[in-house]
Design a protein around this motif. Structure first.
Motif, PDB file in Angstrom:
ATOM      1  N   ASP A  14       0.752  -1.168   0.070  1.00 32.09           N
ATOM      2  CA  ASP A  14       0.100  -0.016  -0.020  1.00 32.09           C
ATOM      3  C   ASP A  14       0.925   1.187  -0.096  1.00 32.09           C
ATOM      4  OD1 ASP A  14      -2.117  -1.636   0.183  1.00 32.09           O
ATOM      5  OD2 ASP A  14      -2.991  -1.236   1.791  1.00 32.09           O
ATOM      6  N   VAL A  15       2.160   1.242   0.756  1.00 30.37           N
ATOM      7  CA  VAL A  15       2.919   2.307   0.918  1.00 30.37           C
ATOM      8  C   VAL A  15       3.407   2.647  -0.592  1.00 30.37           C
ATOM      9  CG1 VAL A  15       4.862   3.450   1.584  1.00 30.37           C
ATOM     10  CG2 VAL A  15       3.235   2.078   3.476  1.00 30.37           C
ATOM     11  N   GLU A  16       3.983   1.673  -0.973  1.00 28.72           N
ATOM     12  CA  GLU A  16       4.542   1.840  -2.586  1.00 28.72           C
ATOM     13  C   GLU A  16       3.676   2.302  -3.506  1.00 28.72           C
ATOM     14  OE1 GLU A  16       7.307  -0.787  -4.314  1.00 28.72           O
ATOM     15  OE2 GLU A  16       7.839  -1.660  -2.381  1.00 28.72           O
ATOM     16  N   LEU A  17       2.356   1.734  -3.467  1.00 28.08           N
ATOM     17  CA  LEU A  17       1.365   2.067  -4.413  1.00 28.08           C
ATOM     18  C   LEU A  17       0.814   3.552  -4.014  1.00 28.08           C
ATOM     19  CD1 LEU A  17      -0.542   1.174  -6.734  1.00 28.08           C
ATOM     20  CD2 LEU A  17      -2.000   0.487  -5.131  1.00 28.08           C
ATOM     21  N   CYS A  18       0.689   3.865  -2.970  1.00 28.28           N
ATOM     22  CA  CYS A  18       0.408   5.369  -2.753  1.00 28.28           C
ATOM     23  C   CYS A  18       1.254   6.409  -3.175  1.00 28.28           C
ATOM     24  CB  CYS A  18      -0.038   5.445  -1.091  1.00 28.28           C
ATOM     25  SG  CYS A  18      -0.585   7.112  -0.981  1.00 28.28           S
ATOM     26  N   GLN A  19       2.548   5.832  -2.748  1.00 26.60           N
ATOM     27  CA  GLN A  19       3.646   6.771  -3.132  1.00 26.60           C
ATOM     28  C   GLN A  19       3.792   6.908  -4.887  1.00 26.60           C
ATOM     29  OE1 GLN A  19       6.912   4.727  -1.288  1.00 26.60           O
ATOM     30  NE2 GLN A  19       6.819   5.985   0.402  1.00 26.60           N
ATOM     31  N   ALA A  20       3.635   5.805  -5.350  1.00 21.57           N
ATOM     32  CA  ALA A  20       3.535   5.923  -6.997  1.00 21.57           C
ATOM     33  C   ALA A  20       2.563   6.644  -7.367  1.00 21.57           C
ATOM     34  CB  ALA A  20       3.276   4.577  -7.510  1.00 21.57           C
ATOM     35  N   VAL A  21       1.248   6.714  -6.780  1.00 19.35           N
ATOM     36  CA  VAL A  21       0.044   7.776  -7.036  1.00 19.35           C
ATOM     37  C   VAL A  21       0.476   9.171  -6.950  1.00 19.35           C
ATOM     38  CG1 VAL A  21      -2.049   8.441  -6.249  1.00 19.35           C
ATOM     39  CG2 VAL A  21      -1.901   6.035  -6.602  1.00 19.35           C
ATOM     40  N   CYS A  22       1.103   9.394  -5.776  1.00 19.80           N
ATOM     41  CA  CYS A  22       1.489  10.726  -5.567  1.00 19.80           C
ATOM     42  C   CYS A  22       2.583  11.232  -6.641  1.00 19.80           C
ATOM     43  CB  CYS A  22       2.155  10.867  -4.262  1.00 19.80           C
ATOM     44  SG  CYS A  22       0.838  10.638  -3.050  1.00 19.80           S
ATOM     45  N   GLU A  23       3.362  10.469  -6.952  1.00 18.17           N
ATOM     46  CA  GLU A  23       4.402  10.661  -8.050  1.00 18.17           C
ATOM     47  C   GLU A  23       4.006  10.764  -9.172  1.00 18.17           C
ATOM     48  OE1 GLU A  23       8.153   8.434  -9.723  1.00 18.17           O
ATOM     49  OE2 GLU A  23       7.762   7.970  -7.680  1.00 18.17           O
ATOM     50  N   TYR A  24       3.035  10.011  -9.542  1.00 21.04           N
ATOM     51  CA  TYR A  24       2.229   9.975 -10.857  1.00 21.04           C
ATOM     52  C   TYR A  24       1.485  11.563 -10.983  1.00 21.04           C
ATOM     53  CZ  TYR A  24      -1.445   9.302 -14.747  1.00 21.04           C
ATOM     54  OH  TYR A  24      -2.006   9.115 -15.800  1.00 21.04           O
ATOM     55  N   LEU A  25       0.544  11.950 -10.070  1.00 16.89           N
ATOM     56  CA  LEU A  25      -0.094  13.227  -9.817  1.00 16.89           C
ATOM     57  C   LEU A  25       0.748  14.297  -9.617  1.00 16.89           C
ATOM     58  CD1 LEU A  25      -3.157  11.931  -7.848  1.00 16.89           C
ATOM     59  CD2 LEU A  25      -3.217  12.615 -10.098  1.00 16.89           C
ATOM     60  N   GLY A  26       2.150  14.050  -9.271  1.00 19.80           N
ATOM     61  CA  GLY A  26       2.910  15.299  -8.962  1.00 19.80           C
ATOM     62  C   GLY A  26       2.627  15.761  -7.587  1.00 19.80           C
TER      63      GLY A  26
END
Lengths: 238, 276, 252
Positions: free
Chosen positions: B131-143
């Motif tokens: 979940d942590v990695e996925l959430c980090q990826a989401v934030c990275e994707y959205l900026g």
């Protein structure tokens, strides 16, 4: 879940909390006294000359006992005060299994009481020692000149004064104990606060915590009230 | 000298406690074939935060399309099989574009740090988990900026309502909580099962009758045994509620309890770690 | 002879504070011990009452040996039971009173006779009230030590010591902890006891009192008895230079 259902399901936990509290006090106070009597600094008892052999033997035994146990008690107090209670509870409970492969079925509640009592006895022992050391040397000397024996001096002259001096510190410790009981949940013992957490989570409600808070407050109020009563009883002298 | 003894005694106690976390045991552990039920893991938002829920859910879908979702899953073999999102049926046009988020916004990710393999302290001491990695990826994707908010699981609702985090995202079960939150996308399924020692002789749920079963407080398994599976729980001699599965698992190893009700992924993680 | 001390030696951490001291006290005698601080006079009293153990020498009370010297020249105390009996011969009044704060005045006086000597309570109570009457403290019987002035506390301490009917009573600087205006009432009581022929040894800094009340004065300095004798002689025409110097300092 209605308020009254909440209260009644937490009621079992309150009884368990009280049980831990009362058993711990009943065991740790006398235990602390024994630990203090062993650990207390001061000269070792002298073996009397020309007395009945039985008494001489008893004094010899006590003397040897002190020589061996004094350092042990010091370490015991250091460990009990120097490590978290939670860790101690885990060690008391799982220790027999991991160290000796013993079955720990049904040992949960005893482990909790042992853990709490051993921990609090260490604190009480230090409080008692502080109280004893605060008694002026002159009190012992006066008692000796007046012919009181060692036991009489302790119980008639020293102890009543010690109790008065240590009462505030003991009150503090007892109040801490009330709140520490929630740590029993470390060993899956469902005392009041863990039930409060469980109900709060399943009901998405803050109410169980309010009830828990009120319970602790009332419990400590009772403790403070009782201790204040004893303090007043002892305030006839200074 | 005395200090040395005191220190070594303390060390012995610490050792006892740490063996309680990691000691090896001969008995392997298995799940019963019968399970307690399937549940879905989704992202919980404050009620009314519909827009935020939609953006984050969209970003997760975008990560499914670009393969990040699956790539992260590869890091966590215990849950790989439970990841339920596929590219099929995702309408790319409706998703937020990469870098379309407000770069001054920091997304606060609320999670339980004691819930492997979704969110937990990793061997190197860093915060991680699927979940942590996925959430980090989401934030990275959205900026967006990313902020980890590890909290006490019991206090999750207070944390969310107080605004110290923007979502509850750590193996968070949707079932039974449908109305309490605004829900984002369901990104994983999980099955609640019963973990027993292989040589215990317990083969079916019926065998649990008269046994002691452990469960962690405030988990779906706990909720199930209180609610939809209350009848089953009624046949146990005792349902033991723990503060953490770690202690429950030690009790199982020590033979103080007979079984643990736990979700399959968390349970597999415990078993996998045990044989390490 | 009530008390006989011979060749007493006592060291603290290698420093000898009593150097071969011998003294005796006869029945009915009032002996004052004077001397500068650190002269060993208080230590002598504490050795006589067994609060400190002597290194060498002999102590006898009423011709009963309490401490003897063995072949190696070391002091040897008689067994506990015998020593306990010897202890009943004397009482001690402390500089700091050392009353028991949790007991009332009356209980302070009564407790030891009742619980140590196991005497009947009623009888002891009558005697205790009589003692308090003599100390002019009858009305304060139910008070607690903290409610009394220093002078009153010291008079209770004297009554407490007398309640055990000692053959000899020691005073260790009984007025040193008192405000000057309160010393008089305590000295008056000691004077009264002297008139009743109570055997007493008083370590004191009250020179006029020592001169007026005692039958004999002992001047100690640096662990030895420098001079002793009739108070008029010691105070009026001391034979030793050290005594003269000490008394001169006191008169200034």
């Amino acid at each position: 879940m209605s308020f009254s259902t909440m209260l009644s399901s937490m009621g079992v936990g309150m009884l368990r909390t009280c049980l831990i509290f009362i058993l711990t006090l009943l065991i740790s106070l006398p235990l602390g006294m024994i630990v203090m009597l062993i650990r207390r600094p001061g000269p070792l008892p002298e073996v009397p000359r020309g007395e009945g052999t039985l008494k001489t033997l008893a004094v010899r035994l006590w003397r040897g006992f002190l020589i061996v146990l004094r350092p042990v008690m010091k370490i015991y107090i250091a460990v009990m005060r120097g490590t978290p209670l939670m860790l101690q509870l885990l060690a008391w409970y799982f220790g027999p299994y991991y160290l000796f492969g013993m079955s720990i079925r049904g040992y949960r509640f005893p482990a909790i009481i042992i853990g709490f009592s051993m921990n609090y006895a260490a604190y009480f022992a230090e409080i008692f020692r502080g109280g004893i050391e605060a008694i002026p040397k002159g009190q012992y000397e006066a008692a000796e000149i007046l012919g009181y024996g060692k036991t009489q001096t302790f119980f008639r002259i020293i102890l009543p004064q010690v109790i008065k001096t240590i009462l505030p510190s003991v009150t503090n410790e007892v109040i801490t104990l009330v709140k520490d009981t929630s740590m029993a949940f470390t060993l899956a013992y469902n005392e009041m606060f863990s039930l409060a957490k469980q109900i709060a989570a399943s009901q998405t409600s803050f109410m169980p915590f309010v009830i828990a808070g009120v319970f602790y407050f009332i419990a400590n109020y009772v403790v403070a009230f009782v201790m204040e009563f004893i303090e007043k009883k002892l305030s006839y002298y200074r | 000298m005395k200090k040395l003894i005191a220190l070594s005694l303390t060390a012995a106690m610490l050792l006892t406690a740490s063996t309680a976390v990691s000691a090896e045991s001969e008995a392997p552990y298995v799940f019963l074939e019968e399970d307690l039920g399937v549940e879905s893991y989704a992202i919980g938002f404050r009620k009314g935060d519909d827009e935020l829920a939609e953006t984050v859910s969209g970003a997760v879908q975008a990560l499914v399309l670009n393969g990040t979702y699956e790539a992260i899953g590869e890091n966590y073999p215990d849950i790989k099989d439970y990841l339920c999102l596929t590219a099929e049926g995702i309408d790319e046009a409706s998703l937020p574009a990469e870098g379309s988020g407000d770069s001054s916004f920091t997304f606060k990710h609320g999670f339980d740090l004691d819930y492997p393999p979704y969110s937990y302290l990793q061997d190197d001491g860093s915060i991680g988990g699927f979940d942590v990695e996925l959430c980090q990826a989401v934030c990275e994707y959205l900026g967006w900026g990313y902020e980890a908010v590890p909290f006490n699981w019991d206090a999750k609702d207070m944390e969310l309502n107080a605004g110290s985090c923007d979502c509850i995202w750590s193996g968070f079960t949707k079932e039974g909580r449908e109305d309490a939150y605004t829900w984002g996308i369901t990104y994983s399924n999980n099955t609640q099962g019963i973990l027993v020692a292989a040589d215990s002789g317990i083969k079916t749920l019926d065998d649990l009758s008269g046994k002691i079963v452990g469960v962690q407080t405030a988990t779906s398994a706990y909720d199930m045994l209180q609610d939809s599976k209350a009848d089953l729980a009624g046949t146990f001699s005792e349902l033991k509620v723990y503060e953490s599965y770690t202690v429950a698992f030690n009790d199982l190893k020590a033979g103080a309890i007979d079984a643990i009700a736990i979700d399959m992924t968390a349970g597999s993680f415990l078993i996998a770690n045990e044989s390490k | 002879m009530i008390l006989q001390m011979d060749h007493i030696r006592k060291s603290f951490d290698g420093v000898e504070v009593l150097k071969d001291i011998s003294m005796s006290v006869d029945s009915g005698e009032v002996v004052s011990i004077i001397g500068p601080s650190g002269s060993g006079k208080s230590t002598l009293l504490r050795c006589a009452t067994f609060l400190e153990k002597i290194d060498a020498g002999e102590i006898r009370y009423m011709d009963k040996a309490a401490v003897t010297t063995n072949n190696e020249g070391k002091a040897e105390y008689v067994p506990h039971k015998e020593l306990k009996l010897v202890k009943e011969y004397f009482g001690l009044v402390f500089q700091q009173f050392n009353l028991f704060p949790h007991y009332s005045v009356l209980k302070n006086v009564m407790d030891a006779p009742v619980h140590v000597l196991k005497r009947p309570k009623e009888e002891v109570r009558e005697e205790a009230m009589e003692l308090l009457r003599r100390m002019d403290l009858e009305s304060r019987a139910d008070a607690y030590p903290f409610q009394l002035s220093g002078g009153q506390q010291q008079r209770v301490a004297i009554a407490r010591a007398l309640a055990l009917k000692p053959s000899i009573l020691f005073f260790d600087e009984p007025t040193s902890a008192l405000d000057p205006e309160l010393t008089g009432e305590v000295l008056k009581v000691i004077r009264q006891l002297a008139e009743e022929k109570m055997t007493m040894v008083v370590v004191t800094h009250e020179m006029p009192f020592a001169r007026a009340v005692s039958n004999r004065v002992i001047f100690m300095d640096k662990g030895v008895i420098v001079e002793q004798g009739d108070p008029e002689l010691v105070f009026g025409s001391p034979s030793q230079e050290r005594t003269k110097q000490f008394l001169r300092n006191y008169q200034r």
